[in-house]
Motif scaffolding. Structure first.
Motif, PDB file in Angstrom:
ATOM      1  N   TRP A  88       0.808  -1.220   0.000  1.00 54.53           N
ATOM      2  CA  TRP A  88       0.000   0.000   0.000  1.00 54.53           C
ATOM      3  C   TRP A  88       0.842   1.271   0.000  1.00 54.53           C
ATOM      4  N   ILE A  99      -6.112   2.988  -2.168  1.00 55.07           N
ATOM      5  CA  ILE A  99      -6.908   2.256  -1.186  1.00 55.07           C
ATOM      6  C   ILE A  99      -8.381   2.645  -1.289  1.00 55.07           C
ATOM      7  N   GLN A 138      -4.296  -8.888  -0.154  1.00 53.45           N
ATOM      8  CA  GLN A 138      -4.653  -7.479  -0.331  1.00 53.45           C
ATOM      9  C   GLN A 138      -6.169  -7.296  -0.351  1.00 53.45           C
TER      10      GLN A 138
END
Length: 225
Positions: A88, A99, A138
C-alpha cells in the motif's frame, strides 16, 4: 537499461561494496553495514556509493521504520516489504487514493449484487478478471478496512434465502447501509441480529442434520422476530 549496458565498478572499493550490497538482496545494506563488512573507511564508502549510484549499479530507499536510515540495493533488486511499507506504499508514502478506489470498487460490487451478498472468492475473481494485480491478502485487507469503517459487515452463509448456493459457514460480505465517508450511522437492519453469523456450530449445520435451521431454537426466535 540492462546491467550489461551500465558502467562497471572502477576500483577495488567499489567492487567490494557492490558485491556486499548484492549479497544482501532484498534487505539491502546500510552504510554502517557496508563499513563493517568491508572495513572501508566512511568517506571512501560515501564516495563509492555516490559513484555506483551515478552508474546505475545501485539504488537506495529510506527505511519506513526509520526514515533516517538509507538501504542500498542492486539497481534491479526489489526491496523487501518490511523496508518499503508493503503493497500500500508508493515511494515511501501510503497510497490513500489507491486504497479508497479499491474500497469503492468493493462497495460497487456489493451494491450491484442481486443477492446483496458476495463471497470472498467472488471479490478475488473480479480483481483477477480485471487485471487489478490484487492478491488474496490485499483483497482481504481492503474488505477488513471496510468492515472497520462499518460500511461492510462480515457474515457466514446459512445456505438459505440470499445464501442459497453458498456453502454453509462460508465467509460472505454485505453492505451495512452506511456509505463510505458519509459520517452517518450504520443501518444494519434486522439481518444484523441473525444468530447464524455468530454460531460456533455453523460449519456443522445443514438441513436435515443433527444441527439444522429447522431444529435451532435461536433461529426460530429470530424468524418470529
Amino acid at each position: 537499461m540492462s546491467s550489461l549496458k551500465r558502467k562497471r565498478a572502477d576500483n577495488d572499493d567499489e567492487k567490494k561494496i557492490l558485491a556486499m550490497i548484492l549479497s544482501k538482496q532484498g534487505m539491502g545494506a546500510t552504510p554502517y553495514d557496508i563499513k563493517a563488512a568491508t572495513s572501508i573507511q566512511g568517506p571512501l564508502v560515501t564516495k563509492a556509493l555516490k559513484s555506483l549510484k551515478t552508474k546505475k549499479l545501485i539504488k537506495d530507499i529510506q527505511n519506513m521504520n526509520n526514515k533516517g536510515i538509507k538501504h542500498f540495493f542492486g539497481f534491479d533488486v526489489e526491496p523487501c516489504k518490511a523496508l518499503t511499507g508493503g503493497d500500500w506504499y508508493t515511494d515511501g508514502q501510503l497510497d490513500l487514493a489507491k486504497i479508497e478506489d479499491l474500497k469503492k470498487i468493493c462497495v460497487t460490487i456489493l451494491s450491484k449484487s442481486k443477492k446483496k451478498v458476495v463471497t470472498f472468492d467472488l471479490f478475488v475473481a473480479y480483481f483477477e478478471k480485471t487485471n487489478n494485480e490484487m492478491s488474496r491478502e490485499q483483497t482481504k485487507e481492503i474488505l477488513k478496512n471496510l468492515v472497520l469503517d462499518n460500511v461492510v459487515m462480515e457474515v457466514k452463509s446459512n445456505g438459505m434465502n440470499e445464501y442459497a448456493g453458498i456453502r454453509i459457514g462460508e465467509i460472505c460480505y454485505r453492505l451495512t447501509g452506511k456509505k463510505a465517508g458519509d459520517g452517518g450511522e450504520a443501518r444494519a437492519g434486522a439481518f444484523a441480529s441473525v444468530p447464524c453469523g455468530a454460531c460456533p456450530h455453523i460449519g456443522l449445520c445443514s438441513p436435515g442434520g443433527a444441527i439444522s435451521p429447522t431444529t435451532c431454537s435461536y433461529f426460530q426466535k429470530w424468524l418470529d422476530f
